[in-house]
Motif scaffolding. Structure first.
Motif, PDB file in Angstrom:
ATOM      1  N   LYS A  32       0.871  -1.180   0.000  1.00 55.22           N
ATOM      2  CA  LYS A  32       0.000   0.000   0.000  1.00 55.22           C
ATOM      3  C   LYS A  32       0.902   1.222   0.000  1.00 55.22           C
ATOM      4  CE  LYS A  32      -2.456  -0.465   3.781  1.00 55.22           C
ATOM      5  NZ  LYS A  32      -3.511  -0.459   4.795  1.00 55.22           N
ATOM      6  N   HIS A  33       0.481   2.218  -0.775  1.00 53.91           N
ATOM      7  CA  HIS A  33       1.285   3.426  -0.915  1.00 53.91           C
ATOM      8  C   HIS A  33       0.417   4.648  -0.650  1.00 53.91           C
ATOM      9  CE1 HIS A  33       4.375   0.936  -2.761  1.00 53.91           C
ATOM     10  NE2 HIS A  33       3.366   0.330  -3.358  1.00 53.91           N
ATOM     11  N   GLY A  34       0.982   5.623   0.041  1.00 53.63           N
ATOM     12  CA  GLY A  34       0.265   6.849   0.347  1.00 53.63           C
ATOM     13  C   GLY A  34       0.182   7.772  -0.844  1.00 53.63           C
ATOM     14  N   SER A  35      -0.591   8.813  -0.689  1.00 57.99           N
ATOM     15  CA  SER A  35      -0.799   9.758  -1.786  1.00 57.99           C
ATOM     16  C   SER A  35       0.494  10.467  -2.191  1.00 57.99           C
ATOM     17  CB  SER A  35      -1.866  10.781  -1.412  1.00 57.99           C
ATOM     18  OG  SER A  35      -1.480  11.473  -0.246  1.00 57.99           O
ATOM     19  N   ARG A  36       1.464  10.492  -1.319  1.00 59.47           N
ATOM     20  CA  ARG A  36       2.745  11.125  -1.641  1.00 59.47           C
ATOM     21  C   ARG A  36       3.758  10.114  -2.181  1.00 59.47           C
ATOM     22  NH1 ARG A  36       2.471  16.272   0.727  1.00 59.47           N
ATOM     23  NH2 ARG A  36       0.992  16.357   2.447  1.00 59.47           N
ATOM     24  N   GLY A  37       3.312   8.869  -2.370  1.00 58.39           N
ATOM     25  CA  GLY A  37       4.164   7.872  -3.007  1.00 58.39           C
ATOM     26  C   GLY A  37       4.951   6.967  -2.077  1.00 58.39           C
ATOM     27  N   GLY A  38       4.978   7.239  -0.786  1.00 60.49           N
ATOM     28  CA  GLY A  38       5.740   6.393   0.131  1.00 60.49           C
ATOM     29  C   GLY A  38       5.028   5.090   0.447  1.00 60.49           C
ATOM     30  N   THR A  39       5.806   4.054   0.733  1.00 63.96           N
ATOM     31  CA  THR A  39       5.233   2.766   1.074  1.00 63.96           C
ATOM     32  C   THR A  39       4.714   2.807   2.508  1.00 63.96           C
ATOM     33  OG1 THR A  39       6.732   1.618  -0.410  1.00 63.96           O
ATOM     34  CG2 THR A  39       5.688   0.288   1.300  1.00 63.96           C
ATOM     35  N   GLU A  40       3.420   2.551   2.669  1.00 61.01           N
ATOM     36  CA  GLU A  40       2.806   2.497   3.996  1.00 61.01           C
ATOM     37  C   GLU A  40       2.845   1.092   4.561  1.00 61.01           C
ATOM     38  OE1 GLU A  40      -1.142   4.047   3.715  1.00 61.01           O
ATOM     39  OE2 GLU A  40      -0.433   6.094   3.432  1.00 61.01           O
ATOM     40  N   TYR A  41       2.743   0.094   3.676  1.00 62.23           N
ATOM     41  CA  TYR A  41       2.786  -1.287   4.122  1.00 62.23           C
ATOM     42  C   TYR A  41       3.297  -2.152   2.976  1.00 62.23           C
ATOM     43  CZ  TYR A  41       1.900  -5.856   5.818  1.00 62.23           C
ATOM     44  OH  TYR A  41       2.104  -7.148   6.206  1.00 62.23           O
ATOM     45  N   GLY A 103      -5.374   9.966  -2.670  1.00 60.46           N
ATOM     46  CA  GLY A 103      -5.804   8.641  -2.256  1.00 60.46           C
ATOM     47  C   GLY A 103      -4.635   7.683  -2.181  1.00 60.46           C
ATOM     48  N   ARG A 104      -4.914   6.518  -1.680  1.00 56.44           N
ATOM     49  CA  ARG A 104      -3.881   5.506  -1.556  1.00 56.44           C
ATOM     50  C   ARG A 104      -3.970   4.526  -2.723  1.00 56.44           C
ATOM     51  NH1 ARG A 104      -4.952   7.312   3.337  1.00 56.44           N
ATOM     52  NH2 ARG A 104      -3.255   7.422   4.825  1.00 56.44           N
ATOM     53  N   SER A 105      -2.823   4.024  -3.102  1.00 50.89           N
ATOM     54  CA  SER A 105      -2.781   2.997  -4.137  1.00 50.89           C
ATOM     55  C   SER A 105      -2.302   1.693  -3.500  1.00 50.89           C
ATOM     56  CB  SER A 105      -1.859   3.413  -5.281  1.00 50.89           C
ATOM     57  OG  SER A 105      -0.528   3.545  -4.826  1.00 50.89           O
ATOM     58  N   TRP A 106      -2.565   0.611  -4.173  1.00 57.20           N
ATOM     59  CA  TRP A 106      -2.153  -0.695  -3.680  1.00 57.20           C
ATOM     60  C   TRP A 106      -1.875  -1.610  -4.870  1.00 57.20           C
ATOM     61  CZ3 TRP A 106      -5.153  -4.693  -5.347  1.00 57.20           C
ATOM     62  CH2 TRP A 106      -6.425  -4.353  -5.817  1.00 57.20           C
ATOM     63  N   THR A 107      -1.093  -2.646  -4.610  1.00 57.04           N
ATOM     64  CA  THR A 107      -0.771  -3.648  -5.615  1.00 57.04           C
ATOM     65  C   THR A 107      -0.773  -5.014  -4.938  1.00 57.04           C
ATOM     66  OG1 THR A 107       0.644  -2.109  -6.823  1.00 57.04           O
ATOM     67  CG2 THR A 107       0.982  -4.437  -7.265  1.00 57.04           C
ATOM     68  N   PHE A 108      -1.364  -5.988  -5.604  1.00 51.17           N
ATOM     69  CA  PHE A 108      -1.345  -7.365  -5.128  1.00 51.17           C
ATOM     70  C   PHE A 108      -0.976  -8.269  -6.294  1.00 51.17           C
ATOM     71  CE2 PHE A 108      -3.446 -11.508  -4.818  1.00 51.17           C
ATOM     72  CZ  PHE A 108      -2.855 -11.984  -3.658  1.00 51.17           C
TER      73      PHE A 108
END
Length: 155
Positions: A32-41, A103-108
């Motif tokens: 999961k990535h925050g709106s500023r591009g950093g990895t949150e999880y 918003g947040r982005s995610w990849t699975f």
């Protein structure tokens, strides 16, 4: 698969006709990535050259990245979540209905011996609890017996 089934599946883009991959799980990644591009999880399961399955996961969101070698039973836990939550039916992409700038982005993704699952999104996600269950299970696994990853990733 018939031509009609293939056509309907591609038109709806919903994985309606998708089936659970068979064969061994080789890799899994959820981030999961925050709106500023950093990895949150981040969680990652990967088969090493020696055959071991290694989990790298954050203890908590924005937490320390931990590493642990998994047992076959622990690896089966990931497969069970994917199957129970029907994550193999996820669409490739999820977007919000309205234009959202923050918003947040995610990849699975999960790669099996015979097939793979890939899905990602921005400010929208699939129904069900699959992604949260993958994160929760990973966090539970690194609670005991995991070691901090020597080189922490700055993002």
């Amino acid at each position: 698969m018939s031509l009609l089934t293939t056509l309907l599946g591609s038109l709806c883009g919903c994985g309606f006709f998708a089936k659970m991959p068979t064969g061994a799980l080789l890799e899994l990644e959820y981030s999961k990535h925050g709106s500023r591009g950093g990895t949150e999880y981040m969680t990652q399961v990967k088969r090493m050259e020696n055959g071991d399955m290694v989990l790298r996961a954050m203890q908590k969101e924005d937490g320390l990245l931990m590493e642990k070698t998994l047992t076959a039973e622990e690896v089966k836990g990931f497969v069970q979540i994917i199957e129970e939550e029907k994550m193999y039916k996820y669409k490739e992409r999820y977007n919000p209905i309205f234009d959202i700038k923050d918003g947040r982005s995610w990849t699975f993704r999960a790669r099996f011996e015979d097939d793979y699952i890939y899905s990602h999104g921005y400010a929208a996600s699939p129904s069900g609890d699959g992604l949260e269950r993958i994160m929760g299970y990973s966090q539970k696994l690194v609670e005991h017996g995991a070691q901090p990853v020597a080189e922490q990733q700055d993002e």
